[in-house]
Write a protein that holds these residues in place. Structure first.
Motif, PDB file in Angstrom:
ATOM      1  N   TYR A 155       0.831  -1.201   0.000  1.00 38.84           N
ATOM      2  CA  TYR A 155       0.000   0.000   0.000  1.00 38.84           C
ATOM      3  C   TYR A 155       0.871   1.259   0.000  1.00 38.84           C
ATOM      4  O   TYR A 155       0.666   2.180  -0.805  1.00 38.84           O
ATOM      5  CB  TYR A 155      -0.911  -0.043   1.229  1.00 38.84           C
ATOM      6  CG  TYR A 155      -1.839   1.125   1.380  1.00 38.84           C
ATOM      7  CD1 TYR A 155      -3.087   1.139   0.772  1.00 38.84           C
ATOM      8  CD2 TYR A 155      -1.482   2.219   2.158  1.00 38.84           C
ATOM      9  CE1 TYR A 155      -3.945   2.198   0.927  1.00 38.84           C
ATOM     10  CE2 TYR A 155      -2.337   3.292   2.320  1.00 38.84           C
ATOM     11  CZ  TYR A 155      -3.564   3.282   1.706  1.00 38.84           C
ATOM     12  OH  TYR A 155      -4.413   4.343   1.863  1.00 38.84           O
ATOM     13  N   PRO A 189      -0.388  -6.336  -3.979  1.00 36.07           N
ATOM     14  CA  PRO A 189      -1.682  -5.966  -3.400  1.00 36.07           C
ATOM     15  C   PRO A 189      -2.818  -6.728  -4.077  1.00 36.07           C
ATOM     16  O   PRO A 189      -2.791  -6.958  -5.282  1.00 36.07           O
ATOM     17  CB  PRO A 189      -1.778  -4.459  -3.658  1.00 36.07           C
ATOM     18  CG  PRO A 189      -0.916  -4.235  -4.860  1.00 36.07           C
ATOM     19  CD  PRO A 189       0.209  -5.229  -4.751  1.00 36.07           C
ATOM     20  N   MET A 231      -7.448  -4.469  -2.465  1.00 35.48           N
ATOM     21  CA  MET A 231      -6.568  -3.418  -1.972  1.00 35.48           C
ATOM     22  C   MET A 231      -6.226  -2.427  -3.075  1.00 35.48           C
ATOM     23  O   MET A 231      -6.113  -1.220  -2.820  1.00 35.48           O
ATOM     24  CB  MET A 231      -5.290  -4.040  -1.399  1.00 35.48           C
ATOM     25  CG  MET A 231      -4.282  -3.020  -0.888  1.00 35.48           C
ATOM     26  SD  MET A 231      -4.905  -2.025   0.501  1.00 35.48           S
ATOM     27  CE  MET A 231      -4.523  -3.104   1.884  1.00 35.48           C
ATOM     28  N   ILE A 245      -6.551   1.584  -3.061  1.00 33.45           N
ATOM     29  CA  ILE A 245      -5.418   2.441  -3.413  1.00 33.45           C
ATOM     30  C   ILE A 245      -5.847   3.507  -4.419  1.00 33.45           C
ATOM     31  O   ILE A 245      -5.461   4.685  -4.300  1.00 33.45           O
ATOM     32  CB  ILE A 245      -4.268   1.576  -3.967  1.00 33.45           C
ATOM     33  CG1 ILE A 245      -3.603   0.791  -2.832  1.00 33.45           C
ATOM     34  CG2 ILE A 245      -3.234   2.434  -4.697  1.00 33.45           C
ATOM     35  CD1 ILE A 245      -2.570  -0.206  -3.295  1.00 33.45           C
ATOM     36  N   THR A 250      -0.170   6.847   5.184  1.00 33.00           N
ATOM     37  CA  THR A 250      -0.378   5.532   4.588  1.00 33.00           C
ATOM     38  C   THR A 250      -0.129   4.404   5.575  1.00 33.00           C
ATOM     39  O   THR A 250      -0.783   3.361   5.522  1.00 33.00           O
ATOM     40  CB  THR A 250       0.523   5.346   3.353  1.00 33.00           C
ATOM     41  OG1 THR A 250       1.880   5.698   3.690  1.00 33.00           O
ATOM     42  CG2 THR A 250       0.046   6.199   2.204  1.00 33.00           C
ATOM     43  N   THR A 273      -6.779  -7.006   2.791  1.00 33.40           N
ATOM     44  CA  THR A 273      -6.804  -5.566   3.021  1.00 33.40           C
ATOM     45  C   THR A 273      -6.589  -5.236   4.500  1.00 33.40           C
ATOM     46  O   THR A 273      -6.818  -4.111   4.924  1.00 33.40           O
ATOM     47  CB  THR A 273      -8.143  -4.951   2.555  1.00 33.40           C
ATOM     48  OG1 THR A 273      -9.222  -5.522   3.312  1.00 33.40           O
ATOM     49  CG2 THR A 273      -8.381  -5.208   1.079  1.00 33.40           C
ATOM     50  N   THR A 296      -4.691  -4.119   7.641  1.00 30.59           N
ATOM     51  CA  THR A 296      -3.559  -3.236   7.913  1.00 30.59           C
ATOM     52  C   THR A 296      -3.264  -3.221   9.405  1.00 30.59           C
ATOM     53  O   THR A 296      -4.138  -3.555  10.214  1.00 30.59           O
ATOM     54  CB  THR A 296      -3.848  -1.809   7.430  1.00 30.59           C
ATOM     55  OG1 THR A 296      -4.986  -1.290   8.153  1.00 30.59           O
ATOM     56  CG2 THR A 296      -4.130  -1.774   5.939  1.00 30.59           C
TER      57      THR A 296
END
Length: 355
Positions: free
Chosen positions: A100, A217, A221, A225, A289, A308, A310
């Motif tokens: 990402y 990704p 994702m 983005i 980010t 996805t 994080t």
């Protein structure tokens, strides 16, 4: 006479020391409210959270009561050294966030600089309109835009229907967990995504195989983005625009007289003068980010297949859904350390080098 002069000198010295002391006291009195507020609402909560990360507090009662088990660094070691779901989820989130960051930060920086140079051009008409149009997504609620993107990229949404007009069968954007690098390698005939090479699946660092690390990704994702790049480039465009307008026109005219072309003027005149702003944009981009949360929470909540997920969202999910506040807080401090290290590395890379 000499004694009188010495006494006068000592008096002037005491007067200067007294004046400096009064200035220091006055300065501290002026900043005291801010120091107290920051201490109460920033430093103290950070220290409290650090303590929670060293315990196995489940959210019941106070984390500072006697019955809360103290586990030391166990919450941190589980993320890096101990086999289990905690390490697997954390490393999966790190992998997702690395891709990402690697895509969003350069893309939004280049796009913002390009837009700034376009709206700063003397030949462009309607500059105010274009500046407002490019900046508008940045001031719109990220939650509202995320919901709109969910409708646009739905299975029967506008993007899928538009691709269908050209005979393209679009993916199920937010339900497709396939890695884009895997899809690219499969399209080129280099590997079969269904049966990857054994050398890439037999081992890898931190509990994930090399095939997992090199997935790229996911399609889901990648969709997020695209949203983030579109909504953040406007803010950074204004920063670059302000810096471009501070560059003296005489420098550009002098370089043109010296025979420098457009690319040479940009490389040797414009870009060096934009270096402080470029550092600011890259730093803010790195921080935002690595802390991405709201788009993940609204659009995917870590799915599909955790592609996805994080660290910021994992910290929230671990603490407030699994009620493991110690591990969730530990993840947030690891994330904080990553941001600090990345910022210091970037500062070292972009430092002024003396010849």
């Amino acid at each position: 006479m000499a004694g009188t002069t010495t006494a006068a000198g000592r008096g002037r010295l005491r007067h200067r020391v007294s004046a400096v002391t009064r200035e220091n006291v006055a300065g501290w009195l002026f900043v005291a409210p801010v120091v107290i507020i920051l201490g109460l609402f920033m430093l103290l909560p950070i220290l409290m959270a650090l303590w929670v990360s060293l315990t196995s507090w489940n959210g019941q009662g106070s984390p500072f009561q006697a019955g809360v088990p103290f586990v030391g660094a166990d919450n941190y070691t589980r993320l890096f050294t101990q086999e289990g779901l905690a390490r697997q989820d954390f490393m999966t989130s790190i992998r997702n966030n690395i891709y990402y960051v690697a895509i969003v930060v350069p893309t939004q920086t280049v796009l913002a600089l390009g837009l700034a140079m376009i709206v700063n051009s003397r030949l462009l008409k309607g500059k105010s309109f274009f500046r407002a149009a490019f900046f508008f997504p940045s001031v719109t609620s990220s939650v509202a835009i995320s919901v709109v993107f969910l409708f646009i990229f739905a299975n029967s949404g506008a993007v899928t229907n538009l691709l269908g007009l050209f005979g393209i069968d679009g993916p199920q954007w937010f339900s497709d967990s396939r890695g884009t690098l895997h899809l690219l390698l499969g399209a080129l005939g280099l590997v079969d995504p269904g049966s990857p090479p054994a050398a890439l699946t037999s081992g890898g660092p931190f509990g994930l195989s090399w095939w997992d690390w090199l997935s790229g990704p996911s399609v889901a994702m990648t969709t997020i983005i695209m949203l983030v790049v579109w909504t953040t480039s406007g803010t950074f465009m204004l920063m670059f625009l302000a810096a471009l307008q501070d560059i003296p026109v005489t420098l550009e005219e002098a370089s043109m007289l010296d025979g420098a072309g457009r690319w040479q003027r940009f490389r040797h005149v414009t870009l060096p003068l934009l270096k402080p702003t470029l550092f600011l944009v890259l730093t803010l981009g790195l921080i935002s980010t690595w802390q991405v949360f709201d788009q993940i929470y609204v659009m995917s909540q870590g799915d599909p297949a955790k592609t996805t997920l994080t660290p910021a969202y994992l910290s929230y999910r671990t603490a407030f859904r699994s009620f493991d506040y110690g591990s969730g807080t530990a993840i947030s401090f690891v994330l904080f350390s990553i941001i600090v290290v990345m910022t210091l590395i970037q500062r070292w890379v972009m430092r002024e080098r003396r010849s």
